[in-house]
Design a protein around this motif. Structure first.
Motif, PDB file in Angstrom:
ATOM      1  N   HIS A 305      29.007 -21.559 -15.169  1.00 24.32           N
ATOM      2  CA  HIS A 305      27.773 -21.139 -15.713  1.00 24.32           C
ATOM      3  C   HIS A 305      27.993 -20.543 -17.174  1.00 24.32           C
ATOM      4  CE1 HIS A 305      23.715 -20.750 -15.283  1.00 24.32           C
ATOM      5  NE2 HIS A 305      23.712 -19.651 -15.971  1.00 24.32           N
ATOM      6  N   GLY A 306      26.976 -20.783 -18.069  1.00 22.50           N
ATOM      7  CA  GLY A 306      27.232 -20.242 -19.401  1.00 22.50           C
ATOM      8  C   GLY A 306      25.722 -19.822 -19.921  1.00 22.50           C
ATOM      9  N   SER A 307      25.595 -19.728 -21.145  1.00 21.95           N
ATOM     10  CA  SER A 307      24.519 -19.357 -21.810  1.00 21.95           C
ATOM     11  C   SER A 307      23.508 -20.329 -22.476  1.00 21.95           C
ATOM     12  CB  SER A 307      25.473 -18.285 -23.072  1.00 21.95           C
ATOM     13  OG  SER A 307      25.969 -17.202 -22.718  1.00 21.95           O
ATOM     14  N   PRO A 308      22.290 -20.236 -22.178  1.00 22.66           N
ATOM     15  CA  PRO A 308      21.319 -21.406 -22.992  1.00 22.66           C
ATOM     16  C   PRO A 308      21.562 -21.446 -24.355  1.00 22.66           C
ATOM     17  CG  PRO A 308      20.122 -19.806 -21.406  1.00 22.66           C
ATOM     18  CD  PRO A 308      21.626 -19.119 -21.808  1.00 22.66           C
ATOM     19  N   VAL A 309      21.451 -22.651 -24.950  1.00 18.12           N
ATOM     20  CA  VAL A 309      21.801 -22.981 -26.214  1.00 18.12           C
ATOM     21  C   VAL A 309      21.320 -24.372 -26.754  1.00 18.12           C
ATOM     22  CG1 VAL A 309      23.882 -24.318 -25.761  1.00 18.12           C
ATOM     23  CG2 VAL A 309      23.643 -23.007 -27.984  1.00 18.12           C
ATOM     24  N   ASP A 310      20.838 -24.385 -27.865  1.00 20.05           N
ATOM     25  CA  ASP A 310      20.459 -25.467 -28.604  1.00 20.05           C
ATOM     26  C   ASP A 310      21.674 -26.194 -28.681  1.00 20.05           C
ATOM     27  OD1 ASP A 310      19.824 -27.399 -30.476  1.00 20.05           O
ATOM     28  OD2 ASP A 310      18.288 -26.042 -31.399  1.00 20.05           O
ATOM     29  N   PRO A 311      21.753 -27.514 -28.481  1.00 20.03           N
ATOM     30  CA  PRO A 311      23.002 -28.109 -28.636  1.00 20.03           C
ATOM     31  C   PRO A 311      23.360 -28.397 -30.137  1.00 20.03           C
ATOM     32  CG  PRO A 311      21.569 -29.705 -27.750  1.00 20.03           C
ATOM     33  CD  PRO A 311      20.795 -28.219 -27.570  1.00 20.03           C
ATOM     34  N   GLU A 312      22.502 -28.393 -31.165  1.00 14.71           N
ATOM     35  CA  GLU A 312      22.689 -28.437 -32.487  1.00 14.71           C
ATOM     36  C   GLU A 312      23.338 -27.157 -32.898  1.00 14.71           C
ATOM     37  OE1 GLU A 312      22.490 -31.183 -34.104  1.00 14.71           O
ATOM     38  OE2 GLU A 312      21.211 -32.398 -32.995  1.00 14.71           O
ATOM     39  N   GLU A 313      23.130 -26.102 -32.206  1.00 10.07           N
ATOM     40  CA  GLU A 313      23.554 -24.731 -32.458  1.00 10.07           C
ATOM     41  C   GLU A 313      24.988 -24.191 -31.872  1.00 10.07           C
ATOM     42  OE1 GLU A 313      22.102 -23.242 -35.315  1.00 10.07           O
ATOM     43  OE2 GLU A 313      20.531 -24.917 -35.423  1.00 10.07           O
ATOM     44  N   ARG A 314      25.312 -25.104 -31.028  1.00 10.98           N
ATOM     45  CA  ARG A 314      26.459 -24.573 -30.321  1.00 10.98           C
ATOM     46  C   ARG A 314      27.490 -23.780 -30.908  1.00 10.98           C
ATOM     47  NH1 ARG A 314      30.347 -29.079 -27.538  1.00 10.98           N
ATOM     48  NH2 ARG A 314      31.697 -27.324 -27.696  1.00 10.98           N
ATOM     49  N   ASP A 315      28.088 -24.302 -31.962  1.00 10.45           N
ATOM     50  CA  ASP A 315      28.893 -23.553 -32.585  1.00 10.45           C
ATOM     51  C   ASP A 315      28.755 -22.417 -33.635  1.00 10.45           C
ATOM     52  OD1 ASP A 315      30.919 -25.149 -31.382  1.00 10.45           O
ATOM     53  OD2 ASP A 315      30.917 -26.710 -32.679  1.00 10.45           O
ATOM     54  N   ARG A 316      27.494 -21.941 -33.731  1.00 11.67           N
ATOM     55  CA  ARG A 316      27.103 -20.796 -34.584  1.00 11.67           C
ATOM     56  C   ARG A 316      26.884 -19.523 -33.924  1.00 11.67           C
ATOM     57  NH1 ARG A 316      22.627 -24.742 -38.120  1.00 11.67           N
ATOM     58  NH2 ARG A 316      23.978 -26.446 -38.309  1.00 11.67           N
ATOM     59  N   ALA A 317      27.454 -19.285 -32.859  1.00  5.98           N
ATOM     60  CA  ALA A 317      27.309 -18.030 -32.581  1.00  5.98           C
ATOM     61  C   ALA A 317      28.017 -17.215 -33.547  1.00  5.98           C
ATOM     62  CB  ALA A 317      27.896 -18.015 -30.985  1.00  5.98           C
ATOM     63  N   PRO A 318      27.441 -15.858 -33.941  1.00  8.19           N
ATOM     64  CA  PRO A 318      28.172 -15.231 -34.815  1.00  8.19           C
ATOM     65  C   PRO A 318      29.531 -14.564 -34.172  1.00  8.19           C
ATOM     66  CG  PRO A 318      26.175 -13.910 -34.258  1.00  8.19           C
ATOM     67  CD  PRO A 318      26.260 -15.508 -33.398  1.00  8.19           C
ATOM     68  N   PRO A 319      30.145 -14.124 -34.995  1.00  9.93           N
ATOM     69  CA  PRO A 319      31.517 -13.394 -34.698  1.00  9.93           C
ATOM     70  C   PRO A 319      31.073 -11.903 -33.747  1.00  9.93           C
ATOM     71  CG  PRO A 319      31.832 -14.266 -36.834  1.00  9.93           C
ATOM     72  CD  PRO A 319      30.343 -14.263 -36.551  1.00  9.93           C
ATOM     73  N   GLY A 320      31.626 -11.700 -32.862  1.00  6.86           N
ATOM     74  CA  GLY A 320      31.407 -10.545 -31.914  1.00  6.86           C
ATOM     75  C   GLY A 320      30.363 -10.686 -30.891  1.00  6.86           C
ATOM     76  N   THR A 321      29.905 -11.740 -30.765  1.00  6.80           N
ATOM     77  CA  THR A 321      28.755 -12.236 -30.077  1.00  6.80           C
ATOM     78  C   THR A 321      29.300 -11.996 -28.487  1.00  6.80           C
ATOM     79  OG1 THR A 321      27.727 -13.799 -31.014  1.00  6.80           O
ATOM     80  CG2 THR A 321      27.194 -13.867 -28.734  1.00  6.80           C
ATOM     81  N   PRO A 322      28.452 -11.105 -27.758  1.00  5.35           N
ATOM     82  CA  PRO A 322      29.077 -10.695 -26.291  1.00  5.35           C
ATOM     83  C   PRO A 322      29.314 -11.906 -25.566  1.00  5.35           C
ATOM     84  CG  PRO A 322      27.340  -9.357 -26.826  1.00  5.35           C
ATOM     85  CD  PRO A 322      27.202 -10.491 -27.713  1.00  5.35           C
ATOM     86  N   ARG A 323      30.397 -11.837 -24.787  1.00  7.97           N
ATOM     87  CA  ARG A 323      30.690 -13.060 -23.795  1.00  7.97           C
ATOM     88  C   ARG A 323      31.171 -12.305 -22.435  1.00  7.97           C
ATOM     89  NH1 ARG A 323      33.512 -17.374 -27.994  1.00  7.97           N
ATOM     90  NH2 ARG A 323      32.599 -18.993 -26.635  1.00  7.97           N
ATOM     91  N   PRO A 324      29.910 -12.069 -21.692  1.00  8.10           N
ATOM     92  CA  PRO A 324      30.343 -11.285 -20.408  1.00  8.10           C
ATOM     93  C   PRO A 324      30.856 -12.301 -19.416  1.00  8.10           C
ATOM     94  CG  PRO A 324      27.830 -12.101 -20.609  1.00  8.10           C
ATOM     95  CD  PRO A 324      28.570 -12.338 -22.122  1.00  8.10           C
ATOM     96  N   ASN A 325      30.967 -13.521 -19.505  1.00  9.64           N
ATOM     97  CA  ASN A 325      31.767 -14.310 -18.566  1.00  9.64           C
ATOM     98  C   ASN A 325      33.098 -14.162 -18.672  1.00  9.64           C
ATOM     99  OD1 ASN A 325      29.306 -14.959 -17.530  1.00  9.64           O
ATOM    100  ND2 ASN A 325      29.287 -17.102 -18.708  1.00  9.64           N
TER     101      ASN A 325
END
Length: 421
Positions: A305-325
């Motif tokens: 499973h994962g986090s909802p995302v716009d496929p055009e924005e998949r690599d634009r998560a800012p540094p430090g974004t929580p990744r609970p998985n």
């Protein structure tokens, strides 16, 4: 691409057009080409690429499935993978076996058990022999799927895009050492010889429905009487102008690799099987793992499973974004796989495109019957891609599908039609 190509776009007519050269679209185009249909396969990114859901070196394949409709499709899928191996002259599958683990009474586990034979339940001693690095909890039940193993994903995608001469496989068997692959040839040349044209780096801009459809891309205008859309996470964007809004949710998945504490203990040279962990309250979508393959000494273990995302924005998560998985997986590793370091050594991403029920969509457009849609493979479609491609081909040609497509009908989702433009 040069300026002359931009000023003089390609124009051509085909028997069929397939949008999306991931594993599902590529297999649909492969089956059409094998039936001598002049087929155009369009891909918005330059190949090979890692923007979608079909890249990477490994995927699990298995016979164990809690849903009967997938279990019925898997023998055909195994056969078609074997046929592709024979055509490509290279190994696409490594049989490792698969352990399905979970608490007694878990519905998914019990569904897998119904399809298993009486000798396929492992007691603690047998499990320790098959998978010495796994430490189950008291009360866990383990099933053994001897057909399970690893599909070599990147290699398989290249092979199906090449679309080599039809082989004559008679059923899936563990592959013997494969001959050396033939000398490299351009994918486009081989595919064209068998009825196909592959054009990458062409984004679809517009689809005009009709008895003969027109597909306009950034580099050309193409026409055909039939169209298959298998655009992965971009399917909603392609379908919206056609008046269809399917309940598809792209997810960004953390693909994690964990270092062995003892090098070689879980590697490609060992008998370590793949595994699936079902029914954990803290991981309701399941956890899966594969032996070290991509990176020596690193074992692939991921949350399904994962986090909802716009496929055009998949690599634009800012540094430090929580990744609970990641924390969830670290806890699982510490408890169940103590031979691995509890922090990931390599972290990559992939896209799932999920439906609300986790089942695929394989159906015709409700208003345009010569448009066929393959979508929502929900993170478990790769192993079934040979059959999915065949079904999409059959639907497109107006043939009786070789497997029931009732579980995959668009009509199970109400309110998907809008006023078409």
């Amino acid at each position: 691409m040069d300026m002359a190509a931009l000023s003089q776009p390609h124009q051509a007519s085909y028997d069929a057009i397939v949008i999306g050269a991931g594993i599902q679209g590529s297999f649909a185009a492969y089956h059409l080409a094998q039936r001598h249909r002049d087929t155009l396969l369009l891909e918005q990114f330059v190949l090979p690429h890692s923007r979608g859901s079909s890249h990477g070196q490994s995927r699990i394949t298995r016979s164990a499935y809690p849903q009967a409709h997938y279990a019925r499709m898997m023998p055909d899928s195994f056969h078609l993978w074997q046929r592709l191996e024979a055509e490509a002259g290279t190994s696409l599958y490594r049989q490792t076996g698969l352990v399905v683990l979970g608490p007694a009474g878990d519905p998914e586990l019990e569904g897998c058990r119904r399809g298993a034979g009486p000798g396929d339940t492992l007691d603690a001693t047998a499990l320790a022999q098959r998978f010495p690095g796994l430490r189950p909890r008291a009360g866990d039940v383990a099933l053994w799927d001897g057909s399970g193993g690893v599909l070599r994903a990147d290699r398989a995608l290249r092979a199906v895009q090449v679309g080599a001469t039809v082989g004559t496989g008679t059923g899936w068997v563990p592959p013997s050492p494969s001959p050396q692959p033939p000398p490299a040839v351009r994918t486009q040349d081989v595919f064209r010889r068998h009825g196909g044209t592959l054009r990458d780096g062409e984004k679809v801009l517009r689809i005009q429905p009709g008895a003969v459809l027109t597909v306009t891309t950034t580099a050309g205008v193409y026409r055909a009487p039939r169209l298959i859309i298998a655009a992965g996470a971009w399917t909603s964007a392609v379908l919206a102008p056609l008046g269809l809004r399917l309940p598809l949710q792209p997810l960004r998945i953390d693909v994690c690799y964990w270092r062995e504490k003892e090098p070689g203990s879980h590697g490609a040279g060992t008998a370590t099987p793949c595994f699936m962990m079902l029914g954990l309250p803290e991981a309701p979508h399941g956890i899966y793992g594969l032996p070290a393959l991509e990176y020596p000494g690193l074992v692939k273990v991921c949350y399904h499973h994962g986090s909802p995302v716009d496929p055009e924005e998949r690599d634009r998560a800012p540094p430090g974004t929580p990744r609970p998985n990641i924390a969830l997986l670290s806890s699982f590793i510490s408890s169940y796989l103590p031979g691995l370091e509890p922090q990931p050594a390599v972290l990559e991403t992939c896209l799932y495109t999920n439906t609300p029920d986790g089942d695929f969509i394989l159906d015709r457009h409700p208003k345009h019957s010569n448009i066929v849609i393959g979508a929502g493979f929900s993170g478990h479609g790769f192993k079934l891609a040979p059959v999915v491609g065949k079904l999409l081909c059959e639907l497109s040609l107006g043939e009786e599908p070789s497997h029931s497509t009732a579980p995959f009908a668009i009509g199970r989702f109400p309110g998907v039609l809008r006023a078409a433009l």
